[in-house]
Design a protein around this motif. Structure first.
Motif, PDB file in Angstrom:
ATOM      1  N   ALA A   1       0.860  -1.182   0.000  1.00 25.43           N
ATOM      2  CA  ALA A   1       0.000   0.000   0.000  1.00 25.43           C
ATOM      3  C   ALA A   1       0.894   1.229   0.000  1.00 25.43           C
ATOM      4  CB  ALA A   1      -0.913   0.004   1.229  1.00 25.43           C
ATOM      5  N   ALA A   2       0.453   2.273  -0.661  1.00 22.31           N
ATOM      6  CA  ALA A   2       1.221   3.513  -0.727  1.00 22.31           C
ATOM      7  C   ALA A   2       0.273   4.697  -0.723  1.00 22.31           C
ATOM      8  CB  ALA A   2       2.089   3.540  -1.990  1.00 22.31           C
ATOM      9  N   THR A   3       0.713   5.803  -0.130  1.00 20.96           N
ATOM     10  CA  THR A   3      -0.042   7.057  -0.169  1.00 20.96           C
ATOM     11  C   THR A   3       0.884   8.178  -0.601  1.00 20.96           C
ATOM     12  OG1 THR A   3       0.407   7.686   2.141  1.00 20.96           O
ATOM     13  CG2 THR A   3      -1.509   6.268   1.738  1.00 20.96           C
ATOM     14  N   VAL A   4       0.303   9.164  -1.254  1.00 17.57           N
ATOM     15  CA  VAL A   4       1.026  10.370  -1.678  1.00 17.57           C
ATOM     16  C   VAL A   4       0.219  11.570  -1.213  1.00 17.57           C
ATOM     17  CG1 VAL A   4       1.887  11.710  -3.629  1.00 17.57           C
ATOM     18  CG2 VAL A   4       1.938   9.191  -3.725  1.00 17.57           C
ATOM     19  N   SER A   5       0.854  12.496  -0.511  1.00 16.73           N
ATOM     20  CA  SER A   5       0.138  13.667  -0.010  1.00 16.73           C
ATOM     21  C   SER A   5       1.091  14.845   0.125  1.00 16.73           C
ATOM     22  CB  SER A   5      -0.502  13.363   1.354  1.00 16.73           C
ATOM     23  OG  SER A   5       0.490  13.149   2.332  1.00 16.73           O
TER      24      SER A   5
ATOM     25  N   ARG B   1       6.471  16.004  -1.730  1.00 13.41           N
ATOM     26  CA  ARG B   1       5.361  15.149  -1.349  1.00 13.41           C
ATOM     27  C   ARG B   1       5.808  14.159  -0.273  1.00 13.41           C
ATOM     28  NH1 ARG B   1       3.296  18.617  -3.470  1.00 13.41           N
ATOM     29  NH2 ARG B   1       1.776  18.651  -5.174  1.00 13.41           N
ATOM     30  N   TYR B   2       4.860  13.818   0.576  1.00 12.53           N
ATOM     31  CA  TYR B   2       5.088  12.853   1.650  1.00 12.53           C
ATOM     32  C   TYR B   2       4.511  11.514   1.224  1.00 12.53           C
ATOM     33  CZ  TYR B   2       4.675  10.725   6.333  1.00 12.53           C
ATOM     34  OH  TYR B   2       4.750   9.891   7.423  1.00 12.53           O
ATOM     35  N   LEU B   3       5.338  10.487   1.227  1.00 10.09           N
ATOM     36  CA  LEU B   3       4.918   9.150   0.833  1.00 10.09           C
ATOM     37  C   LEU B   3       4.900   8.225   2.045  1.00 10.09           C
ATOM     38  CD1 LEU B   3       7.228   8.573  -2.297  1.00 10.09           C
ATOM     39  CD2 LEU B   3       5.116   9.917  -2.152  1.00 10.09           C
ATOM     40  N   THR B   4       3.937   7.318   2.078  1.00 15.85           N
ATOM     41  CA  THR B   4       4.029   6.142   2.934  1.00 15.85           C
ATOM     42  C   THR B   4       3.986   4.936   2.016  1.00 15.85           C
ATOM     43  OG1 THR B   4       1.643   5.889   3.333  1.00 15.85           O
ATOM     44  CG2 THR B   4       2.876   7.349   4.826  1.00 15.85           C
TER      45      THR B   4
ATOM     46  N   ARG C   1       7.245  15.777  -8.533  1.00 18.81           N
ATOM     47  CA  ARG C   1       7.180  15.283  -9.916  1.00 18.81           C
ATOM     48  C   ARG C   1       7.580  13.819 -10.059  1.00 18.81           C
ATOM     49  NH1 ARG C   1      12.083  15.631 -12.905  1.00 18.81           N
ATOM     50  NH2 ARG C   1      13.728  16.912 -11.981  1.00 18.81           N
ATOM     51  N   VAL C   2       8.163  13.231  -9.002  1.00 22.74           N
ATOM     52  CA  VAL C   2       8.531  11.813  -9.092  1.00 22.74           C
ATOM     53  C   VAL C   2       7.767  10.950  -8.091  1.00 22.74           C
ATOM     54  CG1 VAL C   2      10.851  12.389  -9.919  1.00 22.74           C
ATOM     55  CG2 VAL C   2      10.479  12.036  -7.464  1.00 22.74           C
ATOM     56  N   ALA C   3       6.832  11.539  -7.367  1.00 27.59           N
ATOM     57  CA  ALA C   3       6.189  10.826  -6.255  1.00 27.59           C
ATOM     58  C   ALA C   3       5.495   9.542  -6.701  1.00 27.59           C
ATOM     59  CB  ALA C   3       5.197  11.752  -5.556  1.00 27.59           C
ATOM     60  N   ASP C   4       4.663   9.628  -7.716  1.00 28.35           N
ATOM     61  CA  ASP C   4       3.926   8.444  -8.150  1.00 28.35           C
ATOM     62  C   ASP C   4       4.872   7.365  -8.684  1.00 28.35           C
ATOM     63  OD1 ASP C   4       1.424   9.465  -7.456  1.00 28.35           O
ATOM     64  OD2 ASP C   4       1.181  10.461  -9.392  1.00 28.35           O
ATOM     65  N   GLU C   5       5.904   7.797  -9.419  1.00 32.26           N
ATOM     66  CA  GLU C   5       6.874   6.832  -9.950  1.00 32.26           C
ATOM     67  C   GLU C   5       7.598   6.103  -8.825  1.00 32.26           C
ATOM     68  OE1 GLU C   5       9.353   9.330 -12.301  1.00 32.26           O
ATOM     69  OE2 GLU C   5       8.118   9.117 -14.112  1.00 32.26           O
ATOM     70  N   VAL C   6       7.966   6.829  -7.769  1.00 22.12           N
ATOM     71  CA  VAL C   6       8.690   6.210  -6.657  1.00 22.12           C
ATOM     72  C   VAL C   6       7.822   5.156  -5.972  1.00 22.12           C
ATOM     73  CG1 VAL C   6       9.656   6.655  -4.352  1.00 22.12           C
ATOM     74  CG2 VAL C   6      10.295   8.111  -6.286  1.00 22.12           C
TER      75      VAL C   6
END
Length: 254
Positions: free
Chosen positions: A70-74, A98-101, A121-126
């Motif tokens: 599971a991952a979140t981006v905020s 952006r803060y990711l979990t 700009r790279v959050a979703d890719e990471v």
């Protein structure tokens, strides 16, 4: 505040209580190293407790309830930003972070939830990259936001935090590193050290300079970690000549 009746918790019979966990084989960050003239810690032989590193993960966030990725981006919450290395002088504004979990597998064979700050700009890719690492059960010891006071602590040479945003200059340089823009990630740095001449970072990770001894958490050319980051166009410092920065993945080439 509840106004209903209260009751004392049931006593657990001594015979059915779980045993206390064993003392950790190594306490990370407990012993500062003597300094070299260049300000880094003295490079010392790897302690036996870390030569086949497999320390348990301490949960800072609840692990995934169902054991699945599971991952979140905020946007970065105020409380997280306050405990990070971000300052107004950093080369990236807070709105561009952006803060990711993200879920990850620990060396203890259990799923955990980590946190990371990256460039927006790279959050979703990471998150996709770490989804691939989770699917492959690649072990990660720790994944948490680096705190500002850590930058001024004396070196202990035993850290293994997988992290991205750290607002500091590049090593031995005055220019900003790619980490300072949230465009680089270090993966299991103790298992994948930075090597330049007689400098090894972390300083106690000398045993992991020998890449012929394959151990969990190590990164190798063409493996799942390099392929996952390569799929989003990131380069790998392990392919460099000097320094050889095996832990380092970057969107900028630096």
């Amino acid at each position: 505040m509840s106004s209903g009746p209260t009751s004392s918790p049931a006593r657990v019979p001594a015979s059915s209580r779980l045993p206390d966990p064993p003392a950790p084989a190594w306490v990370v960050g407990a012993t500062p190293l003597p300094l070299r003239p260049d300000g880094f810690g003295k490079v010392l032989p790897t302690p036996p407790a870390l030569a086949e590193r497999s320390l348990p993960t301490r949960d800072l966030l609840p692990p995934p309830a169902d054991g699945r990725y599971a991952a979140t981006v905020s946007p970065v919450p105020d409380a997280v930003l306050a405990r990070s290395t971000w300052q107004p002088r950093c080369p990236v504004g807070r709105a561009d972070l952006r803060y990711l979990t993200m879920s990850f597998w620990g060396f203890d064979g259990r799923p955990h939830t980590g946190e990371m700050i990256v460039n927006a700009r790279v959050a979703d890719e990471v998150t996709r990259v770490f989804g691939q690492l989770f699917a492959a059960r690649f072990p990660i010891e720790e994944m948490r936001v680096t705190a500002l006071p850590e930058l001024d602590l004396p070196p202990t040479g035993d850290g293994n935090n997988t992290t991205a945003f750290v607002c500091r200059p590049a090593r031995n340089l005055t220019t900003w590193s790619a980490h300072a823009s949230g465009l680089a990630i270090d993966v299991n740095p103790f298992c994948n050290p930075y090597v330049k001449g007689n400098l090894v970072l972390p300083e106690l990770a000398s045993a992991y300079v020998d890449r012929a001894r394959r151990r969990p958490g190590m990164v190798f050319a063409g493996d799942v970690v390099v392929r996952a980051f390569g799929s989003i166009g990131w380069g790998w410092g392990g392919a460099w000549t000097s320094p050889v920065d095996i832990q380092h993945f970057t969107a900028t080439g630096r």
